[in-house]
Design a protein around this motif. Structure first.
Motif, PDB file in Angstrom:
ATOM      1  N   SER A 154       0.839  -1.200   0.000  1.00 40.32           N
ATOM      2  CA  SER A 154       0.000   0.000   0.000  1.00 40.32           C
ATOM      3  C   SER A 154       0.872   1.248   0.000  1.00 40.32           C
ATOM      4  O   SER A 154       1.966   1.257   0.560  1.00 40.32           O
ATOM      5  CB  SER A 154      -0.890   0.008   1.235  1.00 40.32           C
ATOM      6  OG  SER A 154      -1.633   1.211   1.284  1.00 40.32           O
TER       7      SER A 154
ATOM      8  N   ASP B 199     -17.541  13.284  -0.260  1.00 40.31           N
ATOM      9  CA  ASP B 199     -16.188  13.876  -0.286  1.00 40.31           C
ATOM     10  C   ASP B 199     -15.463  13.593   1.029  1.00 40.31           C
ATOM     11  O   ASP B 199     -14.275  13.262   1.050  1.00 40.31           O
ATOM     12  CB  ASP B 199     -16.233  15.377  -0.594  1.00 40.31           C
ATOM     13  CG  ASP B 199     -17.185  16.146   0.308  1.00 40.31           C
ATOM     14  OD1 ASP B 199     -18.036  15.531   0.991  1.00 40.31           O
ATOM     15  OD2 ASP B 199     -17.082  17.398   0.345  1.00 40.31           O
TER      16      ASP B 199
ATOM     17  N   ALA C 244     -14.241  10.027   1.029  1.00 42.79           N
ATOM     18  CA  ALA C 244     -13.000   9.872   0.244  1.00 42.79           C
ATOM     19  C   ALA C 244     -11.806  10.252   1.102  1.00 42.79           C
ATOM     20  O   ALA C 244     -10.760   9.578   1.086  1.00 42.79           O
ATOM     21  CB  ALA C 244     -13.061  10.738  -1.010  1.00 42.79           C
TER      22      ALA C 244
ATOM     23  N   LEU D 281      -8.638   7.633   3.361  1.00 48.20           N
ATOM     24  CA  LEU D 281      -7.181   7.769   3.386  1.00 48.20           C
ATOM     25  C   LEU D 281      -6.665   8.018   4.794  1.00 48.20           C
ATOM     26  O   LEU D 281      -5.587   7.558   5.169  1.00 48.20           O
ATOM     27  CB  LEU D 281      -6.734   8.925   2.480  1.00 48.20           C
ATOM     28  CG  LEU D 281      -6.985   8.724   0.988  1.00 48.20           C
ATOM     29  CD1 LEU D 281      -6.496   9.919   0.199  1.00 48.20           C
ATOM     30  CD2 LEU D 281      -6.294   7.457   0.501  1.00 48.20           C
TER      31      LEU D 281
ATOM     32  N   MET E 214     -16.200   5.443  -7.706  1.00 47.21           N
ATOM     33  CA  MET E 214     -14.970   6.160  -7.331  1.00 47.21           C
ATOM     34  C   MET E 214     -14.409   5.668  -6.000  1.00 47.21           C
ATOM     35  O   MET E 214     -13.211   5.413  -5.881  1.00 47.21           O
ATOM     36  CB  MET E 214     -15.274   7.657  -7.257  1.00 47.21           C
ATOM     37  CG  MET E 214     -15.666   8.199  -8.615  1.00 47.21           C
ATOM     38  SD  MET E 214     -15.830   9.968  -8.640  1.00 47.21           S
ATOM     39  CE  MET E 214     -17.384  10.166  -7.840  1.00 47.21           C
ATOM     40  N   LEU E 215     -15.278   5.544  -5.010  1.00 44.59           N
ATOM     41  CA  LEU E 215     -14.777   5.155  -3.684  1.00 44.59           C
ATOM     42  C   LEU E 215     -14.222   3.736  -3.696  1.00 44.59           C
ATOM     43  O   LEU E 215     -13.284   3.420  -2.952  1.00 44.59           O
ATOM     44  CB  LEU E 215     -15.888   5.293  -2.636  1.00 44.59           C
ATOM     45  CG  LEU E 215     -16.346   6.742  -2.386  1.00 44.59           C
ATOM     46  CD1 LEU E 215     -17.575   6.769  -1.485  1.00 44.59           C
ATOM     47  CD2 LEU E 215     -15.218   7.588  -1.786  1.00 44.59           C
TER      48      LEU E 215
ATOM     49  N   ASP F  40     -12.616   2.298  -6.210  1.00 42.54           N
ATOM     50  CA  ASP F  40     -11.251   2.365  -6.757  1.00 42.54           C
ATOM     51  C   ASP F  40     -10.286   2.867  -5.684  1.00 42.54           C
ATOM     52  O   ASP F  40      -9.160   2.366  -5.549  1.00 42.54           O
ATOM     53  CB  ASP F  40     -11.179   3.321  -7.962  1.00 42.54           C
ATOM     54  CG  ASP F  40     -11.258   2.586  -9.293  1.00 42.54           C
ATOM     55  OD1 ASP F  40     -11.910   1.529  -9.331  1.00 42.54           O
ATOM     56  OD2 ASP F  40     -10.689   3.073 -10.286  1.00 42.54           O
ATOM     57  N   GLU F  41     -10.734   3.849  -4.936  1.00 38.15           N
ATOM     58  CA  GLU F  41      -9.868   4.400  -3.888  1.00 38.15           C
ATOM     59  C   GLU F  41      -9.582   3.329  -2.821  1.00 38.15           C
ATOM     60  O   GLU F  41      -8.424   3.086  -2.459  1.00 38.15           O
ATOM     61  CB  GLU F  41     -10.516   5.630  -3.252  1.00 38.15           C
ATOM     62  CG  GLU F  41      -9.574   6.313  -2.264  1.00 38.15           C
ATOM     63  CD  GLU F  41     -10.258   7.399  -1.434  1.00 38.15           C
ATOM     64  OE1 GLU F  41     -11.427   7.743  -1.718  1.00 38.15           O
ATOM     65  OE2 GLU F  41      -9.614   7.884  -0.489  1.00 38.15           O
TER      66      GLU F  41
ATOM     67  N   MET G 189      -7.216   0.650  -4.022  1.00 40.43           N
ATOM     68  CA  MET G 189      -5.801   1.022  -4.121  1.00 40.43           C
ATOM     69  C   MET G 189      -5.149   1.087  -2.740  1.00 40.43           C
ATOM     70  O   MET G 189      -3.942   0.871  -2.616  1.00 40.43           O
ATOM     71  CB  MET G 189      -5.685   2.359  -4.849  1.00 40.43           C
ATOM     72  CG  MET G 189      -4.343   2.563  -5.499  1.00 40.43           C
ATOM     73  SD  MET G 189      -3.958   1.238  -6.678  1.00 40.43           S
ATOM     74  CE  MET G 189      -2.222   1.057  -6.386  1.00 40.43           C
ATOM     75  N   ILE G 190      -5.943   1.365  -1.721  1.00 39.30           N
ATOM     76  CA  ILE G 190      -5.396   1.372  -0.360  1.00 39.30           C
ATOM     77  C   ILE G 190      -4.815  -0.003  -0.027  1.00 39.30           C
ATOM     78  O   ILE G 190      -3.841  -0.133   0.714  1.00 39.30           O
ATOM     79  CB  ILE G 190      -6.503   1.747   0.655  1.00 39.30           C
ATOM     80  CG1 ILE G 190      -6.879   3.219   0.486  1.00 39.30           C
ATOM     81  CG2 ILE G 190      -6.044   1.486   2.088  1.00 39.30           C
ATOM     82  CD1 ILE G 190      -8.069   3.633   1.326  1.00 39.30           C
TER      83      ILE G 190
END
Ligand code: IPM
Ligand code: MG
Length: 369
Positions: free
Chosen positions: A120, A227, A230, A234, A252-253, A255-256, A259-260
């Motif tokens: 990560s 928002d 998102a 992180l 979108m969330l 994908d985020e 990736m984490i």
């Protein structure tokens, strides 16, 4: 002998076919070692279907998808089809499958494997043990809302329109899936929208609140703006258990969140329809795309697709034990240091798609011995 499980495999474009070959290995292994056989049919979806039939999914393939117990899809799309009109793009094949099969609930787990905590971009202490389930609404919202289109204005300008729209029943059925899942997990749901600027978001919040009070008061519910979500993903991803959100924010969330965990190459998904007569339509696919830049080179990570197959065993066929075997074999191989390029790290052994698949089957043999 129970009737065979009917499975439609749609490898699609780009790396889809090569990662799917590794699934076929595991399907064969199940047949050999677990005496579970599948009736496997294959079909075309996406750009390869456009090349063959002129449409991103043919009516015949749609009929096949309707008839089977579960569909397993690789990935669709690529630069080759960039010039194709919008409603015939490779992605339109996937959207048609989702819509016509009524797959309104898209489950996207984001799990950090212990062996991959350093993959990560976030600090290991932030992501260790992470296990989030994103439940994305999949057949409504701005993806399908009308009116939509691009029109010419009298003043020479052009106007592009899409419509975000949700009804109470659409919100309830997907929220119900999220609450049910939370009950089997850590009993916490974050419902995510933009109720501060969108009426559809406000309705979402009101209806989720109502359903929660009426049927799921034992589950903790928090509302969060998209928002902020998102940002929180992180900052402190472990605060989340189940996230339920609309089609676009979910795109979108997820994908985020994916990736984490280190790589999109690791994450599976399940798309489920309503339960009717003990049967539920379902499509399983990796969260990653067709990755045309590395297609055909035997370097793609097959794990997301293998984990999607494991999800299929769990959700469509009630074969939790076998799903766990596959997940366990993957974990073992990762612990052993085997890595495809996307998750490569210093000191690990870089391997191809094929070798990763073969290694997982070898681990399966050991686990089942
Ligand atoms: C996904 C993909 C799709 C989507 C595309 C390929 C249409 O990004 O499954 O997340 O936007 O839903
Ligand atoms: Mg996406």
């Amino acid at each position: 002998m129970p009737a065979n499980k009917k499975l439609l495999i749609l490898p699609g474009d780009g790396i889809g076919p090569e990662v799917m070959r590794q699934v076929r290995r595991v399907v064969d292994w199940m047949d050999r070692r677990r005496h579970v056989s599948f009736d496997v049919a294959e079909g075309l979806v996406g750009g390869c279907a456009i090349d063959q039939h002129g449409v991103p999914v043919s009516d015949e393939t749609m009929a096949d998808a309707m008839a089977v117990d579960a569909v397993l899809l690789g990935a669709v799309g690529g630069p080759k089809w960039d010039g194709v009109p919008f409603d015939r793009r490779p992605e339109a094949g996937l959207l048609r499958l989702r819509k016509e099969l009524g797959l309104f609930a898209n489950l996207r787990p984001a799990i950090v494997f212990d062996a991959l905590v350093d993959a990560s971009t976030l600090k290991a202490e932030v992501v260790r043990g992470l296990d989030i389930m994103i439940v994305r609404e999949l057949t409504g919202g701005v993806y399908f809302g009308e009116p939509r289109g691009i029109t010419d204005l009298p003043n020479g300008e052009r106007r592009g329109v899409n419509t975000q729209v949700y009804t109470t029943s659409e919100i309830h059925r997907v929220a119900r899936v999220a609450f049910d899942l939370a009950r089997k997990r850590n009993k916490k749901v974050h419902s995510v929208e933009k109720a501060n600027v969108m009426e559809s978001g406000l309705l979402w919040r009101q209806e989720v609140t109502k359903l929660h009070a009426a049927e799921f008061a034992d589950v903790e519910l928090q509302h969060m703006y998209a928002d902020n979500c998102a940002m929180q993903l992180l900052k402190n991803p472990s605060q989340f258990d189940v996230i339920v959100t609309d089609n676009l924010f979910g795109d979108m969330l997820s994908d985020e969140a994916a990736m984490i965990t280190g790589s999109l190459g690791m994450l599976p998904s399940a798309s489920l329809g309503a339960e009717e007569g003990g049967r539920r339509r379902a499509l399983y696919e990796p969260v990653h795309g067709s990755a045309p830049d590395i297609a055909g080179r035997d370097v793609a990570n097959p794990i997301a697709t293998l984990l999607s197959f494991a999800m299929m065993l769990r959700y469509s066929f009630d074969m939790d034990e076998d799903a766990k075997l596959i997940e366990g074999a993957i974990e073992k191989v990762l612990k052993g240091g085997m890595r495809t390029a996307d998750i490569m790290a210093p000191g690990m052994a870089r391997c191809s798609t094929t070798v990763m698949g073969e290694s997982i089957v070898r681990e399966l043999d050991k686990l089942a011995a």
